[in-house]
Structures are given as structure tokens and as C-alpha cells.
Motif scaffolding. Structure first.
Motif, short mmCIF file in Angstrom:
data_model
loop_
_atom_site.label_atom_id
_atom_site.label_comp_id
_atom_site.label_asym_id
_atom_site.label_seq_id
_atom_site.Cartn_x
_atom_site.Cartn_y
_atom_site.Cartn_z
N THR A 9 -3.51 -0.35 -4.23
CA THR A 9 -2.63 0.31 -3.29
C THR A 9 -1.73 1.24 -4.10
OG1 THR A 9 -2.60 -1.63 -1.87
CG2 THR A 9 -0.91 0.04 -1.47
N GLY A 33 5.70 -0.22 7.67
CA GLY A 33 5.73 -1.67 7.47
C GLY A 33 7.01 -2.13 6.81
N MET A 41 6.37 0.87 3.07
CA MET A 41 5.00 0.34 3.03
C MET A 41 4.31 0.88 4.28
SD MET A 41 5.97 -3.57 1.87
CE MET A 41 4.53 -4.23 2.63
N LEU A 43 1.09 1.09 6.76
CA LEU A 43 0.01 0.22 7.18
C LEU A 43 -1.03 0.99 7.96
CD1 LEU A 43 2.25 -2.73 8.45
CD2 LEU A 43 1.39 -2.33 6.12
N LEU A 49 -2.20 -2.83 4.08
CA LEU A 49 -1.34 -1.94 3.32
C LEU A 49 -2.17 -0.80 2.73
CD1 LEU A 49 1.47 -1.34 2.17
CD2 LEU A 49 0.93 -2.89 0.27
N MET A 52 2.27 2.94 -0.57
CA MET A 52 3.69 2.64 -0.72
C MET A 52 4.39 3.90 -1.21
SD MET A 52 3.60 -1.19 -2.38
CE MET A 52 2.47 -0.76 -3.71
#
Length: 134
Positions: A9, A33, A41, A43, A49, A52
């Protein structure tokens, strides 16, 4: 239970977390998120996820460097998978995004794709796999 491999991620250092979050939400339909001015975060539709975002003041992450010290994403190209590259391309154009190329077929990757820059200058490619082998 089946074993799974490591996941990935990405975390991008950005100038304005809320603005970058809104940009990615509009382009890809992600959901917030976390939210906030320092960290986000994002989503996917399945709740997983996807991305970020972190404000450039990042003392808690010693491995990160300030993008002002160089070109954002230098040496890295983020690929986002989609089921409808045309729809994402149309949204990007409507948003006035910095498009680096037009929607096209990449025969090597067997994908319909295009590349653009996010608000902080990170290059991202949007890719829709095809079944074509030519």
C-alpha cells in the motif's frame, strides 16, 4: 486458511491531505477511511486499503523524504487498476487533471491505460487489463 504473500500500500507525501484525498476520491471513487489534515487512508469499493496520504511534516516516518527536495515520484510510477479506464479518463479530463498522455492500448501490458499527475506531481497510470494478446 490459505497463506497470503506480502501486500503493498503506497503512502504519498502531500502538501494538502484533504485536497489530495478529495482528488483521489473524485477520480477513483475511493472512500475516506481516516480523514484529517495530517493523514488519510483511502479505501476501495471492497473496503480494502488502496492508498495512504501523509502531510509533508512527517517526523514519525524517518524513511520518507520531503518532495520539495526533488521531483515527486522520481523513479516511481504508481499503477491503479480499474475495470473502466474510459470512465476514469473522462473524470480526469473533467477535473482538469494534468494528463500526460491519452487513453491508449499498451500491447506489451495488454492494457488500456493513460498517465496523469496528481495534485502533488506524482505520476500515476490508470490501467484496465484486456484479454488481447496482440
Amino acid at each position: 486458511m490459505a497463506a497470503t504473500g506480502p501486500g503493498l500500500t503506497p503512502m504519498l507525501v502531500v502538501r494538502d491531505v484533504a485536497a489530495s484525498s478529495a482528488w483521489y476520491v473524485e477520480l477513483f471513487g475511493f472512500a475516506s477511511g481516516h480523514g484529517g489534515d495530517e493523514f488519510e487512508m483511502l479505501l476501495g469499493v471492497d473496503g480494502g486499503l488502496e492508498l495512504m496520504l501523509h502531510h509533508r511534516e512527517f517526523e514519525a516516518h524517518p524513511g520518507m523524504t520531503d518532495p520539495e527536495g526533488g521531483t515527486p515520484g522520481r523513479g516511481v510510477l504508481f499503477y491503479f487498476r480499474t475495470e473502466d479506464a474510459q470512465a476514469v479518463f473522462d473524470r480526469a479530463r473533467t477535473m482538469g487533471a494534468d494528463l500526460l498522455d491519452e487513453l491508449h492500448l499498451n500491447p506489451n501490458a495488454r492494457a488500456i491505460e493513460f498517465t496523469l499527475r496528481d495534485p502533488d506531481g506524482y505520476p500515476i497510470s490508470v490501467s484496465q487489463r484486456t484479454s488481447s494478446r496482440s
